[in-house]
Design an enzyme around this catalytic site. Sequence first.
Site, PDB file in Angstrom:
ATOM      1  N   ASP A  61      12.145   6.423 -13.519  1.00 34.59           N
ATOM      2  CA  ASP A  61      13.280   5.795 -12.831  1.00 34.59           C
ATOM      3  C   ASP A  61      14.563   5.886 -13.648  1.00 34.59           C
ATOM      4  OD1 ASP A  61      11.392   5.137 -10.941  1.00 34.59           O
ATOM      5  OD2 ASP A  61      11.368   2.991 -11.365  1.00 34.59           O
ATOM      6  N   GLU A  76       6.377   4.885 -14.642  1.00 33.61           N
ATOM      7  CA  GLU A  76       7.320   4.534 -13.573  1.00 33.61           C
ATOM      8  C   GLU A  76       8.704   4.246 -14.157  1.00 33.61           C
ATOM      9  OE1 GLU A  76       6.759   3.997  -9.883  1.00 33.61           O
ATOM     10  OE2 GLU A  76       8.841   4.444 -10.379  1.00 33.61           O
ATOM     11  N   SER A 127       8.776   7.172  -5.625  1.00 34.36           N
ATOM     12  CA  SER A 127       9.343   6.650  -6.866  1.00 34.36           C
ATOM     13  C   SER A 127      10.331   7.589  -7.499  1.00 34.36           C
ATOM     14  CB  SER A 127       8.234   6.493  -7.904  1.00 34.36           C
ATOM     15  OG  SER A 127       7.596   5.293  -7.765  1.00 34.36           O
TER      16      SER A 127
END
Length: 624
Positions: free
Chosen positions: A307, A303, A525
């Site tokens: 990002d 994640e 995400s």
Amino acid sequence: MRSLYRIAVLLPFLLRVLPVGSVPTKDCAHKVKETVDAPRGWVKHGEPPADHKIALKIGLPQPNFSELEKHLYEVSDPDHARYGHHLSKVEVEELVAPYPESLDTVNEWLSSLGFDDEDMVRSPAKDWITINVPVSKAEEMLNTKYYVWKHVESGDYLLRTTSYSLPSNVHEHIELVQPTTMFGRFKPQRSNIFKSTPFAADIAGVVKTGSTVNAASGVSVDASCNQIITITCLQQLYNAVGFTPSAKDNSIGITGYLEQFANMQDLQSFFADQRPDAVNSTFKVISVAGGLNNQSLAAAGDEADLDVEFAFGLSHPIAPTFFTTAGRPPFIPDLLEPAGDNENEPYLTWLDFILEMPDPPLTISTSYGDNEQTVPFTFAQRACSQFAQLGARGVSILFASGDFGVGDGDENPATQECITNDGTNQTKFIPSFPASCPFVTSVGGTSHIPEVAVSTFFSGGGFSNYFARPSFQDKDVTAYLNSLPKGTYAGLFNPNGRGIPDVSAQSDLFKVFIGGEAFLIGGTSAATPTFSAFISLLNDVRLKAGLPSLGFLNPFLYSKGFAGLNDITSGNNGGCGTPGFNVGCLFTRLPTFRPLIIIFTGVERLGSRQVQMAVCHCKPYIEI
Ligand SMILES: *[C@@H]1O[C@H](CO)[C@@H](O)[C@H](O)[C@H]1NC(C)=O
Ligand SMILES: *[C@@H]1O[C@H](CO)[C@@H](O)[C@H](O)[C@H]1NC(C)=O
Ligand SMILES: *[C@@H]1O[C@H](CO)[C@@H](O)[C@H](O)[C@H]1NC(C)=O
Ligand SMILES: *[C@@H]1O[C@H](CO)[C@@H](O)[C@H](O)[C@H]1NC(C)=O
């Protein structure tokens, strides 16, 4: 609390030095403040050691919040004379300050328990008090019993209670105490991770090169973008090719939780692959409450890497910050250290931290969330009011809308039960929080070019059961609801709730580097740092022209900003055994290059182009 009353009686002169309003009431017995049903899937696992420390956060009411909200809407409405006149940190703090009598009453209660000022950490607005206490002391203060709870499916553990009490005389002076009843886990919102299939060998060969496809906005995009999404694809699709940010004082932040670490070496590999001019640039790491950012490749978080790679890759060279907040839900209860500090409540910790920053990043992207119903209403409302404070200060806050359509995130669609936690076991669609807070911009997912809503069991969306529909989306959502065949999903969702998501962006087949290898990855995400990066680019144009940052985006996105967005007219977000909501129908419009955005600010252009982002505007249309 009887003793407190007795002191007041025996020493009446004390009353004279106590501020008005803090006179202890006669009945100071504990009264239940909040009771929740433990969300489905959580079972009591055992008792924590009595001397295990927790950081208890006590929230005092913010009597003038409605005043803050009024300011927020005025400075965020592009049609209002005050548009862009963001509030200062001090102005916001004055508007959320508690009544003096709340401060006094709570102080008295805490001092009666033996705490003095040095034991308490106060937020700048004095609306939060944090004290580190052993579990046994918290149990005495709140007349409750904490347990270690286990989430059966994931194996996560939390230290929580399902009910707590406060002395009756402090009831109205304390809005909430956490961690108590908050079972939300704030999972990363990314679902399609093809980590078992390293990218290079398997996919490179099938990518079409050399040809282009037309996006709905009228721009041409490399055909390869239908198989692999890169920085170049997103720049083409959303009209930012060749735009170089250069404003001073622009900034963008990514939040990381749950020991998701952003790896610098992976970022360099990503830059070398997709953003060569950014190679060797780094980001600032801000540690919140002792959060780490372990740079071992083995510790790289999927994640976190996703990002920072896409947010910072798209917005380079805008000043990038990665916030790493400590707090790790899957703790091992048997190893629970007495001295440990593992109360798993990282969101409020981060919010406190960011509100204390004099200059927080102007755009902040978060790809974590959980089912709204796992978060007690009091917690959700308070966290949401803190997002409003950031918005009033000119910060744009974006959250992923969730990856499970209208569903509850059960990985197995066949067992997606979508059942309420309120003891009544009703079947309902399950929206995601914080995306459901009206003061954040929630970002859903699209895929393919031209874009459609990403496939069934993916792009989170629906209607909040906690937050009423805000006025900025009244027109769109009412029209949408009226377009639904009568009785559609009756009882499954709250037609008066805030609709999500607000906008969408590409969300699948993103090429990332994680732990030294390339993968394709997807989820809201991926969409959220992407949309956030474009907001940051727009801020750049505004700042350079001497205009303030965009701040709280929603009133703008649902009015003038809509002209800069592409409508997505195909796709649905299934879940709970239904096809979910269908995008498109009402706002189907041709792609436009009319310079509408230019009319209202004169500058929201990247070079000679408008930004053409995707929008889903909660315009589902269902055929059942
Ligand atoms: C709330 O706002 C009103 C009007 O601005 C002001 O008179 C009042 O003092 C404020 N109350 C608090 C507790 O700050
Ligand atoms: C990046 O840094 C390395 C090591 O200092 C250097 O060898 C390399 O030339 C730099 N690359 C670029 C594109 O600046
Ligand atoms: C960093 O992560 C690696 C791999 O997970 C681990 O072996 C190492 O102990 C960690 N270092 C620290 C300081 O936590
Ligand atoms: C709701 O479901 C739970 C867990 O399956 C069960 O224990 C409880 O009795 C149910 N309540 C009602 C009202 O059906």
